[in-house]
Motif scaffolding. Structure first.
Motif, short mmCIF file in Angstrom:
data_model
loop_
_atom_site.label_atom_id
_atom_site.label_comp_id
_atom_site.label_asym_id
_atom_site.label_seq_id
_atom_site.Cartn_x
_atom_site.Cartn_y
_atom_site.Cartn_z
N LEU A 148 0.82 -1.21 0.00
CA LEU A 148 0.00 0.00 0.00
C LEU A 148 0.86 1.26 0.00
CD1 LEU A 148 -2.93 -0.64 2.54
CD2 LEU A 148 -3.17 0.01 0.14
N VAL A 157 0.90 4.00 -3.03
CA VAL A 157 0.45 5.38 -2.82
C VAL A 157 1.57 6.37 -3.15
CG1 VAL A 157 -0.31 7.06 -1.09
CG2 VAL A 157 -1.31 4.76 -1.13
N ILE A 159 -7.78 6.00 6.70
CA ILE A 159 -7.17 4.67 6.82
C ILE A 159 -8.06 3.80 7.68
CG2 ILE A 159 -5.16 3.36 7.58
CD1 ILE A 159 -3.46 5.85 7.19
N LEU A 209 0.59 2.15 8.94
CA LEU A 209 0.21 3.09 7.89
C LEU A 209 0.15 4.52 8.43
CD1 LEU A 209 -2.60 0.98 6.17
CD2 LEU A 209 -0.27 1.34 5.35
N LEU A 248 -7.58 4.14 2.32
CA LEU A 248 -6.80 2.91 2.37
C LEU A 248 -7.46 1.95 3.34
CD1 LEU A 248 -3.13 4.30 2.60
CD2 LEU A 248 -4.50 3.82 0.56
N LEU A 289 -3.38 -5.91 -4.01
CA LEU A 289 -4.17 -4.71 -3.83
C LEU A 289 -5.50 -4.83 -4.55
CD1 LEU A 289 -1.54 -1.84 -4.32
CD2 LEU A 289 -2.21 -3.01 -2.21
#
Length: 377
Positions: free
Chosen positions: A36, A40, A52, A60, A113, A175
């Motif tokens: 991720l 990004v 998130i 994250l 996300l 993903l």
């Protein structure tokens, strides 16, 4: 346990919570987090605000700490972990906020996300909530282990959000790339169902175990719950939807019940189930999101009832059970009892005997055992 995480271009020290867990082989991030972050950074470098969802230990949140971040989670422990890891890495929290899973989501974000949860119903609930607030075209990117992303997972994103595709697998993670359609798609949660053998109706939020019916463990445990008219302080530890505590209250009218779980949805389900079914005893109850019994007053409780989990996030582990047993002993009064139900193969009998100095078998069948340990000093 490995704590040094290379995420994007930076290295962070990330701790998995609870901090004193015995299984030190587990780490606080995975290849889905790495995927991720790299995606990004490569494809959404212009992003300034992030929503998130399901960031288990704050990996994250740390990686994107220069952005405005709202982190949503159903886990009290995950909230504690994210706050701890940000502080431990000397990262600013000025643009960081956290919401529980039942709070209204922010709409004005550049990007969403998601770490894909194991619970399909919970994922559907979260996607439905996103569909209610996100403007058309808002990108949504999710990550999960390849083995956990099925056709049904892709269909859920397509149904609740819109056009969806998947990436190639990297380090056994994949993903899911989607974007909001701008149309709200409702979901069925929370669900309600009659509790067999009673006049009670149970309400279950999406991320609560056995959401559609009474699970077989709780059904068996019902046969071995306390029944007394004496005043007793009782804790339903890891309460889930609160059915165990609900049955105890129906049999112990003078009991004071404390419902404890790390899941915000579980605690709210328990609260609703007492309010709806035993409203006259509601004032004798407390409902607490917590890391097991952390912070509870020692020597303050007569009985702790528990069905310990043997997994955390995606990992199978017994450290939560150990923590529950240890903290239950500290919280119980002398002469107080910990009564648990568990799968036969988990060998809780040995753990309890070592910790309490005693353990007796209260009941058993082919799948479960009910065990009792008494605090003698």
């Amino acid at each position: 346990m490995t704590t040094q995480a290379m995420l994007g271009d930076n290295t962070y020290t990330l701790e998995r919570f609870p901090l004193d867990q015995k299984n030190r082989s587990l780490q606080a991030w995975d290849s889905g987090d790495e995927y991720l972050i790299n995606y990004v950074n490569e494809h959404h470098s212009e992003c300034r605000s992030l929503l998130i969802i399901n960031d288990s230990f704050g990996a994250l949140a740390c990686a994107f700490n220069t952005l405005t971040v709202c982190s949503v989670n159903d886990s009290y422990i995950s909230h504690q972990a994210a706050a701890y890891n940000l502080q431990a890495n000397n990262l600013s929290t000025a643009q960081f906020s956290q919401l529980d899973s039942l709070s209204a989501l922010p709409a004005e974000v550049d990007l969403v996300l998601i770490k894909v949860p194991r619970n399909v119903g919970f994922l559907q609930f979260q996607l439905s909530e996103l569909s209610a607030v996100l403007p058309e075209g808002t990108p949504v990117i999710a990550a999960g282990k390849t083995k956990d992303i099925h056709n049904s997972t892709i269909k859920a994103f397509s149904h609740y959000l819109g056009e969806t595709k998947t990436s190639l697998a990297v380090k056994k993670s994949r993903l899911i790339l989607s974007q909001a359609s701008g149309h709200y798609i409702a979901t069925e949660f929370p669900v309600r169902w009659p509790l067999e053998g009673t006049e009670f109706t149970i309400t279950n939020h999406a991320n609560v175990f056995s959401r559609d019916s009474l699970d077989i463990g709780a059904r068996f445990f019902f046969n071995y719950l306390p029944q007394t008219s004496k005043v007793r302080d009782i804790v339903d530890l890891g309460c889930g939807n609160g059915v165990v505590g609900l049955m105890v209250l129906s049999r112990c009218p003078n009991a004071r019940l404390t419902f404890v779980d790390e899941s915000y949805m579980a605690v709210e389900s328990a609260r609703l189930n007492i309010a709806d079914n035993l409203s006259e005893q509601y004032d004798n109850c407390q409902f607490i999101e917590n890391d097991c019994l952390t912070g509870f007053t020692p020597n303050s409780v007569d009985v702790v009832l528990c069905n310990p989990p043997f997994h955390q996030a995606q990992a199978v582990t017994d450290h939560i059970a150990w923590q529950m047993f240890k903290q239950a002993k500290e919280t119980l009064k002398v002469g107080g009892e910990l009564r648990i139900i568990g799968n036969r193969h988990l060998d809780y009998h040995d753990k309890l005997k070592r910790m309490f100095g005693n353990c007796k078998l209260v009941g058993s069948n082919k799948k479960f055992v009910v065990l009792s340990a008494t605090k003698n000093s």
